[in-house]
Scaffold this motif. Structure first.
Motif, PDB file in Angstrom:
ATOM      1  N   UNK A 222      -6.473   8.536 -13.353  1.00 49.35           N
ATOM      2  CA  UNK A 222      -5.758   8.237 -12.116  1.00 49.35           C
ATOM      3  C   UNK A 222      -4.945   6.966 -12.340  1.00 49.35           C
ATOM      4  N   UNK A 223      -3.635   7.128 -12.505  1.00 49.93           N
ATOM      5  CA  UNK A 223      -2.744   5.991 -12.763  1.00 49.93           C
ATOM      6  C   UNK A 223      -2.037   5.585 -11.485  1.00 49.93           C
ATOM      7  N   UNK A 224      -1.549   4.353 -11.462  1.00 49.23           N
ATOM      8  CA  UNK A 224      -0.813   3.854 -10.307  1.00 49.23           C
ATOM      9  C   UNK A 224       0.673   3.823 -10.621  1.00 49.23           C
ATOM     10  N   UNK A 225       1.463   4.237  -9.640  1.00 48.78           N
ATOM     11  CA  UNK A 225       2.910   4.248  -9.801  1.00 48.78           C
ATOM     12  C   UNK A 225       3.551   3.567  -8.578  1.00 48.78           C
ATOM     13  N   UNK A 226       4.436   2.581  -8.787  1.00 46.31           N
ATOM     14  CA  UNK A 226       4.844   2.068 -10.100  1.00 46.31           C
ATOM     15  C   UNK A 226       3.742   1.239 -10.743  1.00 46.31           C
ATOM     16  N   UNK A 227       3.858   1.069 -12.056  1.00 46.70           N
ATOM     17  CA  UNK A 227       2.852   0.309 -12.798  1.00 46.70           C
ATOM     18  C   UNK A 227       2.784  -1.124 -12.268  1.00 46.70           C
TER      19      UNK A 227
ATOM     20  N   UNK B 287       0.830  -1.200   0.000  1.00 46.83           N
ATOM     21  CA  UNK B 287       0.000   0.000   0.000  1.00 46.83           C
ATOM     22  C   UNK B 287       0.861   1.244   0.000  1.00 46.83           C
ATOM     23  N   UNK B 288       1.945   1.231   0.821  1.00 49.95           N
ATOM     24  CA  UNK B 288       2.801   2.402   0.897  1.00 49.95           C
ATOM     25  C   UNK B 288       3.612   2.589  -0.374  1.00 49.95           C
ATOM     26  N   UNK B 289       3.933   1.488  -1.045  1.00 46.44           N
ATOM     27  CA  UNK B 289       4.799   1.570  -2.218  1.00 46.44           C
ATOM     28  C   UNK B 289       4.063   2.079  -3.444  1.00 46.44           C
ATOM     29  N   UNK B 290       2.731   1.939  -3.495  1.00 47.43           N
ATOM     30  CA  UNK B 290       1.957   2.331  -4.670  1.00 47.43           C
ATOM     31  C   UNK B 290       1.345   3.717  -4.440  1.00 47.43           C
ATOM     32  N   UNK B 291       1.491   4.576  -5.412  1.00 44.42           N
ATOM     33  CA  UNK B 291       0.897   5.904  -5.353  1.00 44.42           C
ATOM     34  C   UNK B 291      -0.061   6.106  -6.516  1.00 44.42           C
ATOM     35  N   UNK B 292      -1.095   6.920  -6.281  1.00 40.06           N
ATOM     36  CA  UNK B 292      -2.018   7.293  -7.349  1.00 40.06           C
ATOM     37  C   UNK B 292      -1.535   8.597  -7.962  1.00 40.06           C
ATOM     38  N   UNK B 293      -1.336   8.610  -9.259  1.00 39.67           N
ATOM     39  CA  UNK B 293      -0.850   9.789  -9.968  1.00 39.67           C
ATOM     40  C   UNK B 293      -1.961  10.327 -10.882  1.00 39.67           C
ATOM     41  N   UNK B 294      -2.597  11.440 -10.492  1.00 40.48           N
ATOM     42  CA  UNK B 294      -3.640  12.012 -11.358  1.00 40.48           C
ATOM     43  C   UNK B 294      -3.017  12.726 -12.557  1.00 40.48           C
TER      44      UNK B 294
END
Length: 325
Positions: free
Chosen positions: A42-47, A22-29
């Motif tokens: 809203x993409x997820x990083x890293x893919x 959960x901490x490793x994944x970020x939502x990138x608008x």
């Protein structure tokens, strides 16, 4: 006892893995804030590759997916879709009500992430209105209000020509800076005044407002033949020019030795002046809007020409010479 310990370790390990993921994944608008009508991704990083998952905004479900199949809830029907491989959410024609905290969850892989999104309405139709535009200098106040027909949380900025208007002893900005008040108006407060309205996704500017300031007459000036000198020889032609700062333009009248003449306007021409035309010349200015007047006086000396002076001295000598001959 050993079995329970193993289960406990497995549970803690699973929880740690979940937290780490959960901490490793970020939502990138794709944009934040977004403007009403935009398409937002809203993409997820890293893919990350997904087998299943769901998206929600606050407590409201947007969609879920399993494999290649996705189901969109009625609240977002026709506006939301997900990339089933990457988990990226796309929202089209976003609205102000789409603002909120977006949450993505998945059990394969195990993750949960969220981000806050703001959707703003673009600023449009910036207009200004003045209570009155014709004002008397030093005795009047100007009030201008700025408004927009649409726009979320606009910020207002005022400009006078190319300079920003800021608060001072005579300038007040109220109602969130949407109202500009200038007290004790001066001739230098004519404008043009414009209102800039903007938010994080847009901006707009109003038409200009100009003020007519009634003032004067004052700061008078009087010149003769474009010179600073006040002494002239007899026979000269004099052109006297009078000016005064005044709005509307002042009515000008000329006087000689304290007596009004029939000459009016900024120019007075005297041809072939004589010595008896020496004396004080005055220009009187009157503003029929302010009911104020002002005056400037110049004392002009008309002297005999050098030729006249020589002739006067030579005449007795010539007479004496003639008699001797």
């Amino acid at each position: 006892m050993g079995r329970k310990s193993g289960e406990t370790v497995a549970f803690i390990t699973l929880a740690l893995i979940q937290v780490l993921v959960s901490d490793a994944v970020e939502i990138k608008p794709s944009k934040n804030p977004a403007a009403v009508g935009d398409t937002l991704t809203l993409s997820l990083s890293p893919s990350t590759s997904f087998q299943s998952g769901s998206w929600a905004v606050g407590e409201s479900q947007i969609l879920t997916w399993l494999g290649a199949q996705q189901a969109v809830f009625p609240s977002h029907s026709g506006r939301a879709s997900v990339d089933v491989l990457t988990g990226a959410l796309t929202l089209s024609s976003v609205k102000v009500t789409d603002s909120g905290v977006y949450i993505v969850q998945s059990t394969d892989p195990q993750l949960k992430a969220n981000t806050s999104i703001t959707v703003l309405e673009a600023v449009s139709n910036v207009t200004v209105k003045a209570t009155q535009t014709s004002l008397m200098e030093s005795n009047s106040s100007a009030v201008i209000t700025c408004s927009v027909s649409s726009g979320s949380s606009p910020t207002f900025l005022w400009m006078n020509g190319s300079s920003e208007v800021t608060a001072s002893d005579r300038v007040q900005l109220t109602d969130g800076n949407s109202t500009l008040t200038i007290t004790n108006m001066t001739r230098y407060d004519q404008g043009p005044f414009r209102c800039h309205a903007f938010n994080l996704v847009s901006n707009g500017i109003s038409d200009s407002v100009n003020f007519t300031i009634i003032y004067g007459p004052d700061n008078m000036a009087l010149t003769v033949n474009g010179q600073n000198t006040t002494s002239f020889t007899a026979g000269s032609n004099l052109t006297m020019l009078c000016s005064a700062q005044s709005n509307p333009p002042a009515q000008l009248q000329w006087a000689f030795k304290g007596e009004l003449t029939n000459t009016s306007g900024p120019l007075w021409e005297l041809l072939g002046v004589t010595k008896d035309q020496s004396g004080p010349y005055s220009c009187l200015a009157f503003n029929n809007r302010t009911n104020m007047n002002s005056m400037i006086t110049m004392n002009i000396l008309i002297a005999r020409s050098s030729e006249q002076t020589v002739s006067v001295w030579l005449l007795p000598l010539l007479l004496l010479t003639g008699l001797l001959l």
